[in-house]
Design an enzyme around this catalytic site. Structure first.
Site, mmCIF file in Angstrom:
data_model
loop_
_atom_site.group_PDB
_atom_site.id
_atom_site.type_symbol
_atom_site.label_atom_id
_atom_site.label_comp_id
_atom_site.label_asym_id
_atom_site.label_seq_id
_atom_site.Cartn_x
_atom_site.Cartn_y
_atom_site.Cartn_z
ATOM 1 N N ASN A 49 0.636 -1.034 0.389
ATOM 2 C CA ASN A 49 0.015 -0.119 -0.227
ATOM 3 C C ASN A 49 0.884 0.840 0.328
ATOM 4 O OD1 ASN A 49 -2.175 -1.139 0.148
ATOM 5 N ND2 ASN A 49 -2.589 -1.577 2.830
ATOM 6 N N ASP B 137 -4.424 -6.696 2.146
ATOM 7 C CA ASP B 137 -4.711 -7.056 2.897
ATOM 8 C C ASP B 137 -4.554 -8.796 1.676
ATOM 9 O OD1 ASP B 137 -7.440 -5.480 3.917
ATOM 10 O OD2 ASP B 137 -7.666 -4.573 1.637
ATOM 11 N N LYS C 62 13.346 -15.860 -9.182
ATOM 12 C CA LYS C 62 12.244 -14.133 -9.270
ATOM 13 C C LYS C 62 11.618 -14.994 -10.734
ATOM 14 C CE LYS C 62 13.825 -10.151 -12.285
ATOM 15 N NZ LYS C 62 15.387 -9.511 -12.698
ATOM 16 N N ASP D 145 -6.686 -10.185 9.918
ATOM 17 C CA ASP D 145 -6.863 -8.948 9.897
ATOM 18 C C ASP D 145 -6.421 -8.473 11.592
ATOM 19 O OD1 ASP D 145 -8.010 -6.466 10.889
ATOM 20 O OD2 ASP D 145 -10.037 -6.787 9.660
ATOM 21 N N ILE D 146 -5.382 -7.711 10.911
ATOM 22 C CA ILE D 146 -4.695 -7.346 12.895
ATOM 23 C C ILE D 146 -5.335 -7.016 13.693
ATOM 24 C CG2 ILE D 146 -2.766 -6.264 13.724
ATOM 25 C CD1 ILE D 146 -0.636 -7.036 10.861
ATOM 26 N N PHE E 99 -7.255 2.638 11.649
ATOM 27 C CA PHE E 99 -7.306 3.904 11.245
ATOM 28 C C PHE E 99 -7.842 3.283 10.039
ATOM 29 C CE2 PHE E 99 -4.718 7.255 11.585
ATOM 30 C CZ PHE E 99 -4.433 7.122 12.763
ATOM 31 N N LYS F 31 -16.587 -0.201 9.900
ATOM 32 C CA LYS F 31 -15.156 -0.532 9.851
ATOM 33 C C LYS F 31 -14.794 -0.397 11.455
ATOM 34 C CE LYS F 31 -10.262 -0.485 9.213
ATOM 35 N NZ LYS F 31 -9.260 0.181 8.170
ATOM 36 N N LYS G 113 -14.770 -4.251 13.337
ATOM 37 C CA LYS G 113 -13.803 -5.081 13.643
ATOM 38 C C LYS G 113 -14.134 -5.091 15.130
ATOM 39 C CE LYS G 113 -12.207 -4.295 9.574
ATOM 40 N NZ LYS G 113 -10.584 -5.017 8.715
#
Ligand code: FMN
Length: 397
Positions: free
Chosen positions: A208, A276, A286, A304-305, A323, A337, A341
């Protein structure tokens, strides 16, 4: 903040030892009491006389000094201070600390102390980058030793890179954070920050966009209020703050493991932009371009932490803050959310490109709690962090 505080300053045998004289002087200027300890090698770089004149105190050098043992035994010396600072921390001292050696006064004090220890490494770039030194630092991180620096730049030996001892104001800031008497003193708080990198193969990854600026500012603000912060960071653009315990991770799985290992905590702030998904069929070597077509990547969902910690039952931090970086319907998405969560608060922000928030120095957030949504005016990320840290202090003290 430093007035009346006692610091045991261990000066190791590095070329940067001369900076410790300035450090000592500035600590005294701020009212701190400093007891210097000089290693045998350290005495090749600065004289005991300079240290004792600047400290206005005796310099301790020898483990087997009967006079010193009669005046103040080495165990007492290791515990009489509020904080132990090692500056410069040589590769040798770092290795001794990691290995638990106690074969001279400095290493014995470091093993015998029951106080927090802040090390300020300084060494040649190759010594710093050597796997043995990096292994030793990881061990010290795990032991809760605080680290500030090193800086990157031209070194006394003429080489360039990380290894130069942090400048004195940075060391003073780290000492101040470690000694802070703020409302969060004695509280352990976890902060995650930065992106995670999920490997596609050994050279490519998915991630991200996240500079780590907001998470870093929050960790700094919490430490400034006296919290013992464990700062778990992915590969971020901004360096970690001083005076916190830093754990570097790469992937979401690493980050979850680091969070689990760092518990228990009074509060946890999950500011990291965790991927995610990870690549389930990541290449061990490679992936090559071939005439037969594009590679097929299979994705697997990362644990999902935020949800895991929010819903963990026994051992859950009293306050869990998540966040939500959204690009549309910010408040609606973030409110949903929070409920999904099971966290206590969500700090929501609009990161659509027009806002300039991603990678910028400002943020405009909405704090979502069980009392509703509270939009804060646009302000610097440091100001958001300060306000959030104050709110956290009110909530958990
Ligand atoms: C000129 C010179 C400069 C040195 N500078 C450093 C240094 O900056 N960092 C370091 O880790 N070791 C440095 N060393 C090596 C240490 O002095 C050596 O490892 C010593 O055993 C450290 O002892 P101590 O850790 O007990 O202070 C230097 C040695 C010499 C001769």
């Amino acid at each position: 903040m430093l007035a009346g505080r006692h610091i045991l300053l261990i000066v190791g045998g590095g070329i940067a030892a001369f900076k410790s004289l300035d450090l000592l002087r500035r600590l005294r200027d701020q009212g701190a009491h400093v007891t210097p300890v000089l290693t045998k090698a350290g005495a090749e770089f600065v004289t005991p006389l300079s240290l004792s004149a600047l400290a206005g105190s005796k310099v301790y050098q020898d483990l087997f000094d009967l006079t010193d043992e009669a005046e103040m035994g080495h165990i007492e010396l290791s515990r009489a201070a509020d904080l132990v600072v090692v500056a410069p921390a040589t590769a040798d001292l770092v290795a001794k600390m990691a290995g638990g050696l106690a074969n001279d006064l400095a290493s014995t004090l470091l093993l015998a102390t029951d106080k927090r220890v802040l090390i300020v490494p300084a060494m040649n770039v190759r010594m710093w980058n050597h796997p043995a030194t990096q292994r030793n630092l990881a061990t010290l991180n795990g032991d809760g030793v605080l680290v500030t620096g090193p800086d990157e730049g031209v070194m006394a030996c003429g080489e360039f890179g990380p290894g130069r001892m942090a400048e004195v104001p940075q060391i003073i800031a780290a000492i101040g954070a470690a000694l802070s008497d703020g409302p969060l003193k004695g509280k352990h708080i976890l902060v995650t920050s930065g992106p995670t990198h999920e490997p596609i193969d050994p050279v490519r990854y998915i991630a991200n966009r996240s500079s780590g600026a907001q998470g870093t500012a929050i960790a700094r603000a919490l430490a400034g209020l006296g919290a013992e912060v464990t700062f778990i960071t992915g590969p971020a653009d901004v360096p970690p703050p001083d005076g916190v315990h830093v754990v570097h991770v790469q992937t979401a799985a690493d980050m979850l493991a680091a969070v689990q290992a760092a518990k228990p905590a009074a509060a946890a702030v999950f500011a990291a932009a965790v991927a995610d998904w990870r690549v389930a069929n990541a290449g061990q070597s490679k992936i090559k371009k071939t005439a037969t077509g594009l590679p097929h990547l299979e994705f697997a969902e990362n644990t999902d932490i935020l949800a895991t910690v929010s819903q963990m039952g026994a051992g859950r931090p009293a306050l869990v803050v998540g966040f939500a970086a959204e690009t549309d319907d910010v408040i609606a998405h973030a409110t949903a959310k929070r409920l999904r969560k099971g966290c206590d608060w969500i700090v929501a922000n609009d990161v659509s490109p027009a806002t300039g928030i991603m990678g910028g120095s400002e943020n405009a957030v909405t704090l979502i709690t069980d009392q509703g949504a509270e939009s804060w005016p646009r302000m610097t990320k440091d100001a958001v962090a300060a306000q959030l840290a104050q709110r956290i202090a009110q909530a958990i003290t």
